[in-house]
Design a protein around this motif. Structure first.
Motif, PDB file in Angstrom:
ATOM      1  N   TYR A 241      28.637 -26.357 -26.843  1.00  0.00           N
ATOM      2  CA  TYR A 241      29.767 -25.178 -27.471  1.00  0.00           C
ATOM      3  C   TYR A 241      30.993 -24.738 -26.384  1.00  0.00           C
ATOM      4  O   TYR A 241      31.201 -23.737 -25.990  1.00  0.00           O
ATOM      5  N   PRO A 242      31.596 -25.948 -26.069  1.00  0.00           N
ATOM      6  CA  PRO A 242      32.895 -25.843 -25.277  1.00  0.00           C
ATOM      7  C   PRO A 242      33.757 -24.934 -25.858  1.00  0.00           C
ATOM      8  O   PRO A 242      34.057 -24.954 -27.098  1.00  0.00           O
ATOM      9  N   ILE A 243      34.225 -23.736 -25.060  1.00  0.00           N
ATOM     10  CA  ILE A 243      35.019 -23.031 -25.487  1.00  0.00           C
ATOM     11  C   ILE A 243      36.349 -23.553 -25.787  1.00  0.00           C
ATOM     12  O   ILE A 243      37.185 -23.107 -26.699  1.00  0.00           O
ATOM     13  N   TRP A 244      36.852 -24.714 -25.569  1.00  0.00           N
ATOM     14  CA  TRP A 244      38.028 -25.223 -25.658  1.00  0.00           C
ATOM     15  C   TRP A 244      37.941 -26.510 -26.682  1.00  0.00           C
ATOM     16  O   TRP A 244      39.059 -26.843 -27.162  1.00  0.00           O
ATOM     17  N   LEU A 245      36.691 -26.801 -27.306  1.00  0.00           N
ATOM     18  CA  LEU A 245      36.662 -27.815 -28.234  1.00  0.00           C
ATOM     19  C   LEU A 245      36.561 -27.368 -29.636  1.00  0.00           C
ATOM     20  O   LEU A 245      35.644 -26.482 -29.968  1.00  0.00           O
ATOM     21  N   ARG A 246      37.541 -27.906 -30.433  1.00  0.00           N
ATOM     22  CA  ARG A 246      37.542 -27.725 -32.009  1.00  0.00           C
ATOM     23  C   ARG A 246      36.293 -28.563 -32.673  1.00  0.00           C
ATOM     24  O   ARG A 246      35.692 -29.286 -32.127  1.00  0.00           O
ATOM     25  N   SER A 247      35.821 -27.851 -33.481  1.00  0.00           N
ATOM     26  CA  SER A 247      34.516 -28.126 -34.486  1.00  0.00           C
ATOM     27  C   SER A 247      34.894 -29.763 -35.106  1.00  0.00           C
ATOM     28  O   SER A 247      34.180 -30.256 -34.888  1.00  0.00           O
ATOM     29  N   GLU A 248      36.022 -29.443 -35.400  1.00  0.00           N
ATOM     30  CA  GLU A 248      36.555 -30.868 -36.232  1.00  0.00           C
ATOM     31  C   GLU A 248      36.499 -32.068 -35.281  1.00  0.00           C
ATOM     32  O   GLU A 248      36.425 -33.143 -35.536  1.00  0.00           O
ATOM     33  N   SER A 249      36.647 -31.649 -33.952  1.00  0.00           N
ATOM     34  CA  SER A 249      36.657 -32.984 -32.860  1.00  0.00           C
ATOM     35  C   SER A 249      35.336 -33.132 -32.228  1.00  0.00           C
ATOM     36  O   SER A 249      35.385 -33.446 -30.928  1.00  0.00           O
TER      37      SER A 249
END
Length: 705
Positions: A241-249
């Motif tokens: 769950y990276p704080i910077w990573l969007r779910s769609e990516s």
């Protein structure tokens, strides 16, 4: 099966499943084996240049721009080329933290490059190219995230971070001793009283109680906070769950805000139990003026720079920039409180959206964490990271730059793999949880109808004697040690250096639940554990203790009409994992399988995203420590996504949505005794947890030199 289909942690997850007769093994094909071998090699000795000629050939021949058609994200290709050509990237050997904005930007560029590779071959060659050029700590992080989220690498095992970068988990004295022994040979062992030879390995004893540089207040619980597998687990969760990573990516499909809440609640409950076990008392309240307990980690960054130290009686506003940071924290926290009190948050376009329904826990979690999926990250900002910098004492007035890239010296609080070591981190989490509890206070209590299963009655619960002890464990730190000319040819240390340390463990136990059911019924069974008394010896009221209940097991069960005996061994628990395979074990197993010497089999009960089995229950006390075991049997409610009802279903949060119930149900909201009148499917059993020396525990042996 994807690793993220497995439960993130017994400490923190919401669900799991136990299917009798299920085979938890998977044989992988030769292609997967070859991919596993290739990627493992990239994690070996990351602080050194690439030694394998085949990989060096890839580095010199691979051209990102000429191969731009092999990526779905051309922008990531152009940005990577620009960063590397202009030296606008974090230099090697410099400390890395994902919480530094430019470091985070660099990570996102490389991740998008790796994730957008159209084939595994392109992904692999790109990883090799980055391995040679970018900061080694950053590379290990971004490659791990990419492997976890790419669909074609879901059967690839990532080695434990304490094997890849052991200096994050051992103090400077240990790592310096290990390097000296490696440099000068085994003859130096006799000069170090803490070392000995065992099975052709050099072993260094770690005794934190004799380490003179720690602040002593939190030392009694360091067996838990400094446990490498626990800290690695937290790091792995942040990979998922990276704080910077969007779910769609990515592969994130779960309610990440709800998972963030549940994780926070569970880890605090677990830590609180350990504090009570060793007599430390309540978790100190974090104010905005002073923190009494300091922290000295003893850790060194790989380039030799020590981690920042927080002295005792640390005044938070002792410098102007600290005062400014505290003001920011209060502003951003107050915005969350206003949203909770008003019952709505403000979107980036100025709309007012209600957060008064129970389902709003997900959006509230995203707002508080201020992750990239937050509906208004510009207004509800990341105050947690500011807390980390302030309490880590790493804020500097004039940061240092190289080619425009900020060079930082992050504290343990600013790196996921070390954050749990510092007692101040739990104070931050407690402050975060208070915001969630403020929101929960706005919700109605669960009704009797919501809690009750009318046809089910738990008649009694029996639990074996709960017994904990300390045992030795050995961690290999060789991946940190520099190779000589001969070793570099095989990328392999001729002699391993192990660190001997103690860890908490417990004897296998059984829980027996006698249940009477009027009808045959498919149900969900949950076990929760909570302390019975606070640090002053007062019994904790149920409505307050609700936030301390730790989910330690959950499974579905087919009740028959009449009397039922549910027998649950602690070894049946699928929310925990056995010891992780080390780097050397993974390499040996893969190499053997590739050479026809047996099969490489994935043990689906073992995973880096699951809680270590040895940490399932708290330490307790020699004379026994009273706890409350809550057994709750509820109606089985199929998950909203039917495909997630199996433990083999891939869910990025690492939990299995066995049911559609909220995470932590029914203690996600306060319970009061009057609510449980006539609710016979909830049962509270007083239990004692005893702690004994390993010599007094049957079947436990410790290697002693």
């Amino acid at each position: 099966m994807g690793r993220l289909a497995l439960c993130v942690l017994a400490l923190f997850v919401a669900s799991g499943v136990s299917t009798p007769g299920k085979k938890w093994q998977k044989t992988v094909d030769r292609t997967n084996l070859e991919h596993q071998q290739q990627l493992l090699l990239l994690f070996l000795h990351p602080h050194e240049p690439i030694h394998v000629q085949e990989l060096r050939d890839i580095v010199t021949s691979w051209d990102l721009e000429k191969n731009i058609g092999l990526y779905n994200n051309a922008t990531a290709v152009h940005l990577t080329v620009r960063l590397l050509q202009n030296n606008d990237f974090l230099p090697k050997s410099m400390p890395f933290t994902i919480l530094e904005p430019f470091h985070k930007f660099e990570v996102s560029v490389y991740y998008n490059l790796l994730y957008s590779a159209k084939t595994y071959d392109t992904f692999y060659k790109t990883a090799v190219y980055l391995r040679e050029h970018v900061n080694e700590n950053l590379f290990v992080y971004v490659l791990s995230v990419a492997i976890l989220h790419r669909p074609d690498t879901q059967d690839i095992r990532i080695p434990p971070i304490y094997d890849i970068l052991p200096s994050y988990f051992q103090n400077g004295e240990i790592m310096t001793t290990a390097q000296r022994i490696t440099t000068h040979g085994s003859r130096m062992v006799e000069h170090y009283p803490s070392t000995y030879i065992w099975d052709n390995n050099v072993v260094i004893r770690l005794n934190e109680t004799a380490w003179p540089y720690f602040h002593l207040d939190s030392l009694p619980v360091s067996y838990f906070t400094h446990d490498p597998t626990l800290n690695a687990l937290y790091y792995n969760v942040k990979l998922a769950y990276p704080i910077w990573l969007r779910s769609e990516s990515s592969s994130i499909r779960e309610k990440r805000g709800e998972v963030f809440y549940f994780f926070t609640k569970q880890i605090l409950a677990r830590y609180y139990m350990e504090r009570l076990s060793v007599g430390l008392g309540e978790i100190p309240v974090l104010g905005v003026h002073e923190v009494e307990e300091g922290y000295t980690s003893g850790l060194l960054h790989h380039n030799g720079i020590p981690y920042p130290v927080r002295p005792n009686h640390f005044v938070l506003n002792h410098q102007t920039w600290h005062s400014e940071a505290i003001e920011e924290i209060e502003i951003y926290e107050n915005r969350i409180r206003e949203a909770i009190d008003q019952g709505y948050y403000i979107t980036s376009t100025g709309e007012h959206v209600s957060i008064t329904s129970p389902d709003s826990i997900d959006v509230l979690g995203r707002l508080i964490e201020a992750n990239v999926d937050s509906p208004n990250i510009r207004y509800y900002k990341d105050f947690i990271s500011i807390w980390r910098k302030v309490l880590g004492n790493s804020i500097v007035h004039e940061p240092v730059y190289r080619n425009g890239v900020p060079l930082v010296v992050p504290s343990v609080l600013e790196q996921y793999q070390t954050a749990l070591r510092d007692p101040a981190y739990y104070m931050i989490l407690q402050r975060v949880l208070n915001l969630f509890e403020l929101w929960h206070a706005q919700l109605p209590y669960y009704t009797t109808e919501e809690l009750l299963v009318p046809s089910v009655q738990i008649q009694n619960v029996e639990v074996d004697k709960l017994l904990t002890y300390f045992e030795y464990t050995y961690l290999n730190v060789s991946n940190h040690l520099h190779l000589n000319e001969i070793e570099s040819q095989n990328v392999h240390n001729t002699k391993s250096v192990l660190v001997q340390r103690t860890r908490l463990n417990h004897k296998v136990y059984t829980v027996r639940v006698n249940v009477k059911s009027d009808v045959a019924k498919h149900v969900t069974v949950r076990f929760f554990l909570a302390p019975k008394y606070d640090s002053l010896g007062h019994e904790i009221p149920l409505h307050i203790n609700s936030q301390n209940f730790l989910l330690i097991d959950i499974f579905d069960y087919e009740l028959k009409a009449g009397d039922n005996l549910i027998t649950r061994l602690s070894t049946d628990n699928l929310l925990v994992t056995d010891d992780y395979d080390s780097v050397s074990d993974l390499i040996n197993n893969v190499d053997s399988a590739l050479h026809g010497q047996g099969q490489y089999i994935l043990n689906l009960k073992q995973n880096i995203l699951k809680c270590p089995r040895n940490l399932l229950i708290p330490k307790g006390r020699v004379s026994g420590m009273p706890f409350v075991l809550m057994v709750y049997i509820s109606e089985y409610h199929a998950p909203n996504d039917v495909q997630r009802s199996s433990i083999e279903s891939s869910t990025i949060d690492g939990t299995i949505r066995l049911t559609s119930d909220p995470l932590g149900f029914p203690v996600d909201r306060p319970l009061r005794p009057w609510m449980l009148t006539g609710v016979n499917n909830i049962y509270f059993e007083d239990v004692q947890i005893f702690h004994k020396p390993s010599t007094e525990v049957s079947g436990v042996t410790m290697h002693v030199e």
